[in-house]
Design a protein around this motif. Sequence first.
Motif, PDB file in Angstrom:
ATOM      1  N   ILE A  46      49.471  53.037  33.061  1.00  0.00           N
ATOM      2  CA  ILE A  46      48.098  53.519  33.237  1.00  0.00           C
ATOM      3  C   ILE A  46      47.105  52.520  32.654  1.00  0.00           C
ATOM      4  O   ILE A  46      46.072  52.237  33.274  1.00  0.00           O
ATOM      5  CB  ILE A  46      47.924  54.921  32.595  1.00  0.00           C
ATOM      6  N   GLU A  47      47.404  51.965  31.490  1.00  0.00           N
ATOM      7  CA  GLU A  47      46.517  50.955  30.897  1.00  0.00           C
ATOM      8  C   GLU A  47      46.385  49.746  31.815  1.00  0.00           C
ATOM      9  O   GLU A  47      45.299  49.197  31.980  1.00  0.00           O
ATOM     10  CB  GLU A  47      47.033  50.535  29.525  1.00  0.00           C
ATOM     11  N   GLY A  48      47.502  49.336  32.417  1.00  0.00           N
ATOM     12  CA  GLY A  48      47.460  48.223  33.366  1.00  0.00           C
ATOM     13  C   GLY A  48      46.597  48.560  34.580  1.00  0.00           C
ATOM     14  O   GLY A  48      45.811  47.732  35.050  1.00  0.00           O
ATOM     15  N   GLU A  49      46.729  49.793  35.069  1.00  0.00           N
ATOM     16  CA  GLU A  49      45.916  50.226  36.208  1.00  0.00           C
ATOM     17  C   GLU A  49      44.436  50.297  35.824  1.00  0.00           C
ATOM     18  O   GLU A  49      43.572  49.951  36.627  1.00  0.00           O
ATOM     19  CB  GLU A  49      46.383  51.599  36.710  1.00  0.00           C
ATOM     20  N   ILE A  50      44.151  50.730  34.601  1.00  0.00           N
ATOM     21  CA  ILE A  50      42.759  50.774  34.138  1.00  0.00           C
ATOM     22  C   ILE A  50      42.187  49.366  34.096  1.00  0.00           C
ATOM     23  O   ILE A  50      41.074  49.124  34.568  1.00  0.00           O
ATOM     24  CB  ILE A  50      42.654  51.480  32.767  1.00  0.00           C
ATOM     25  N   LYS A  51      42.950  48.422  33.557  1.00  0.00           N
ATOM     26  CA  LYS A  51      42.472  47.036  33.497  1.00  0.00           C
ATOM     27  C   LYS A  51      42.258  46.472  34.896  1.00  0.00           C
ATOM     28  O   LYS A  51      41.263  45.804  35.161  1.00  0.00           O
ATOM     29  CB  LYS A  51      43.458  46.165  32.715  1.00  0.00           C
ATOM     30  N   ARG A  52      43.194  46.769  35.801  1.00  0.00           N
ATOM     31  CA  ARG A  52      43.070  46.291  37.179  1.00  0.00           C
ATOM     32  C   ARG A  52      41.840  46.908  37.843  1.00  0.00           C
ATOM     33  O   ARG A  52      41.069  46.222  38.519  1.00  0.00           O
ATOM     34  CB  ARG A  52      44.328  46.646  37.968  1.00  0.00           C
ATOM     35  N   THR A  53      41.635  48.198  37.617  1.00  0.00           N
ATOM     36  CA  THR A  53      40.493  48.880  38.213  1.00  0.00           C
ATOM     37  C   THR A  53      39.186  48.373  37.630  1.00  0.00           C
ATOM     38  O   THR A  53      38.202  48.189  38.358  1.00  0.00           O
ATOM     39  CB  THR A  53      40.622  50.404  38.006  1.00  0.00           C
ATOM     40  N   GLU A  54      39.156  48.129  36.312  1.00  0.00           N
ATOM     41  CA  GLU A  54      37.944  47.575  35.690  1.00  0.00           C
ATOM     42  C   GLU A  54      37.613  46.208  36.286  1.00  0.00           C
ATOM     43  O   GLU A  54      36.455  45.916  36.570  1.00  0.00           O
ATOM     44  CB  GLU A  54      38.124  47.456  34.177  1.00  0.00           C
ATOM     45  N   ALA A  55      38.633  45.390  36.482  1.00  0.00           N
ATOM     46  CA  ALA A  55      38.416  44.065  37.071  1.00  0.00           C
ATOM     47  C   ALA A  55      37.911  44.207  38.505  1.00  0.00           C
ATOM     48  O   ALA A  55      37.009  43.481  38.929  1.00  0.00           O
ATOM     49  CB  ALA A  55      39.702  43.242  37.033  1.00  0.00           C
TER      50      ALA A  55
END
Length: 109
Positions: A68-77
């Motif tokens: 989920i943290e990885g997805e959050i970072k990807r989504t923020e980018a």
Amino acid sequence: MSSAAALEAKLQATSGAFTKLENDYARAVEELANLKPENTVYKQVGPVLLKQDQDEARGNVDKRLEWIEGEIKRTEANLKDLETKLESKKMEGQYQQQLQAAGAAPVAA
């Protein structure tokens, strides 16, 4: 649909996905924090609930949180990229309007 409108729609969709991931993350952390050693943990496998060791459950939740943290970072980018593109399109539109206004204005002799 204009490209700015398309970018705006994509930005809204990505923002919604980001919010859902944040909510999933918060819910998982809260549930894990409330466990006591005497609590029984179950894992759903198809239509059946199976008992699961708390340490194993914590490990699974930790892995899920990492994802989920990885997805959050990807989504923020992705959001940042979309915002940049949207701003670029806005500037391009303003530039086009200025060119049209300058071209339509009478030239002083």
